[in-house]
Structures are given as structure tokens and as C-alpha cells.
Scaffold this active site. Sequence first.
Site, short mmCIF file in Angstrom:
data_model
loop_
_atom_site.label_atom_id
_atom_site.label_comp_id
_atom_site.label_asym_id
_atom_site.label_seq_id
_atom_site.Cartn_x
_atom_site.Cartn_y
_atom_site.Cartn_z
N GLY A 125 -14.98 9.10 -2.93
CA GLY A 125 -13.79 9.54 -3.66
C GLY A 125 -12.47 9.14 -3.02
O GLY A 125 -11.45 9.78 -3.22
N HIS B 297 -7.04 7.84 5.99
CA HIS B 297 -6.25 9.08 6.10
C HIS B 297 -7.17 10.27 6.31
O HIS B 297 -8.29 10.32 5.80
CB HIS B 297 -5.35 9.29 4.88
CG HIS B 297 -6.07 9.21 3.56
ND1 HIS B 297 -6.41 8.02 2.97
CD2 HIS B 297 -6.51 10.18 2.72
CE1 HIS B 297 -7.04 8.26 1.83
NE2 HIS B 297 -7.12 9.56 1.65
N CYS C 149 1.54 2.65 3.40
CA CYS C 149 2.40 1.77 4.21
C CYS C 149 3.84 1.91 3.77
O CYS C 149 4.76 1.86 4.59
CB CYS C 149 1.93 0.33 4.12
SG CYS C 149 0.46 0.00 5.14
N CYS D 202 0.88 -1.17 0.00
CA CYS D 202 0.00 0.00 0.00
C CYS D 202 0.91 1.22 0.00
O CYS D 202 1.94 1.24 0.69
CB CYS D 202 -0.87 -0.08 1.25
SG CYS D 202 -1.43 1.48 1.94
N HIS E 47 -6.00 3.34 2.55
CA HIS E 47 -5.40 3.33 3.89
C HIS E 47 -5.98 4.58 4.56
O HIS E 47 -5.78 5.69 4.04
CB HIS E 47 -3.87 3.39 3.77
CG HIS E 47 -3.13 3.35 5.08
ND1 HIS E 47 -2.08 2.47 5.33
CD2 HIS E 47 -3.26 4.09 6.20
CE1 HIS E 47 -1.61 2.68 6.56
NE2 HIS E 47 -2.31 3.67 7.10
N HIS F 123 -7.40 14.26 5.78
CA HIS F 123 -6.84 15.44 5.10
C HIS F 123 -6.98 16.63 6.06
O HIS F 123 -8.10 16.94 6.49
CB HIS F 123 -7.63 15.78 3.84
CG HIS F 123 -7.58 14.74 2.75
ND1 HIS F 123 -6.78 14.87 1.63
CD2 HIS F 123 -8.25 13.57 2.59
CE1 HIS F 123 -6.97 13.83 0.83
NE2 HIS F 123 -7.85 13.03 1.39
P1 5GP Z 1 -8.10 10.33 -1.20
O1 5GP Z 1 -8.60 10.77 -2.53
O2 5GP Z 1 -7.83 8.85 -1.15
O3 5GP Z 1 -8.93 10.81 -0.05
O4 5GP Z 1 -6.72 11.09 -1.00
C1 5GP Z 1 -5.48 10.53 -1.33
C2 5GP Z 1 -4.49 11.65 -1.27
O5 5GP Z 1 -3.19 11.09 -1.25
C3 5GP Z 1 -4.55 12.61 -2.47
O6 5GP Z 1 -4.80 13.92 -2.02
C4 5GP Z 1 -3.17 12.44 -3.12
O7 5GP Z 1 -2.67 13.67 -3.62
C5 5GP Z 1 -2.32 11.90 -2.00
N1 5GP Z 1 -1.23 11.03 -2.42
C6 5GP Z 1 -1.32 9.97 -3.27
N2 5GP Z 1 -0.12 9.38 -3.42
C7 5GP Z 1 0.75 10.07 -2.64
C8 5GP Z 1 2.15 9.94 -2.37
O8 5GP Z 1 2.85 9.07 -2.87
N3 5GP Z 1 2.71 10.86 -1.52
C9 5GP Z 1 1.97 11.83 -0.93
N4 5GP Z 1 2.63 12.66 -0.11
N5 5GP Z 1 0.65 11.99 -1.15
C10 5GP Z 1 0.05 11.12 -1.99
ZN ZN Z 2 -1.45 0.83 4.19
#
Ligand code: 5GP
Ligand code: ZN
Length: 115
Positions: free
Chosen positions: A93, A100, A7, A4, A98, A102
Site C-alpha cells: 500500500g 517514509h 523531495c 517526487c 520515497h 509513519h
Molecule cells: P503511503 O501510503 O505511501 O505509506 O503513505 C503516504 C502518506 O503521505 C499518506 O499517509 C498521505 O496522507 C501522505 N501525503 C501524501 N501527500 C502528502 C503531502 O503533500 N503532504 C503531506 N504532509 N503528506 C502527504
Molecule cells: Zn523523493
Amino acid sequence: MEDCIFCKIIRKEIPSSIVYEDEEIIAFKDVNPVAPIHILVIPKRHIESVVEIKEEDELLVGKIYTVINKIAKQENIDKNGFRVIVNCGKDGGQEVKHLHFHLIGGKKLGTKICE
Ligand code: 5GP
Ligand code: ZN
């Protein structure tokens, strides 16, 4: 071992700009920020999403909010305010599977919380 992306960030196999870390939680700058401050706060335990949170995770998930509080002060956005967003699943979305949080701030955010 989880295959992941977050991870891998936790294991430092992928570089990231870490702003906070302890034994249970890590926070790093989002690679694609939507505001001047855009930080992802995540548990080190691989929990896929909100729907995978179990009773034994209650303390950990609660602690995420005290960490968010610390980071908000560290980043100087505690006075002006900020937004915490947790996307869940397909309709929510969620791209990275994993859990998280924001943490978004550093500017006046729009009034719409969803489109
Ligand atoms: P989601 O759309 O799943 O709520 O948010 C995933 C977030 O992870 C996005 O805002 C995206 O820019 C961020 N993200 C995805 N891959 C990476 C990465 O490799 N490094 C970092 N720092 N952020 C990531
Ligand atoms: Zn993970």
C-alpha cells in the site's frame, strides 16, 4: 532533481508542517492523519522504498529510529506508546515512492496490524 512529492517537501517547494529537521532527515505532519499524532519521518536522500535500501544507507536508516525516539518524546507519546509503519510496494500500500516511516499515536490503536 527528483520529481517526487516528498523531495519537493524537502526542498520546501511544497509547504508542510515540519516537526524535526537535520541535514539528513526531515519529519512533518501527515496531511491526512489517521490518529491525533501522525508524522512522516523520511531520509532527505531519495530512496524509493525498503527494497531500495543499500548497505551504505544502514547508518541513515538506523538514525531514523533515534529521530523517531526524539519526536515521540517531543510529542509526548513516548510513555503511552505509538506505532511505526513502513509500507512497501503495491501489496504494502505504498503510495509515495520515497521511503517514509509513519509515526502514529496519541490514542489507543487497534490491535490488528493488518487486514
Ligand atoms: P503511503 O501510503 O505511501 O505509506 O503513505 C503516504 C502518506 O503521505 C499518506 O499517509 C498521505 O496522507 C501522505 N501525503 C501524501 N501527500 C502528502 C503531502 O503533500 N503532504 C503531506 N504532509 N503528506 C502527504
Ligand atoms: Zn523523493
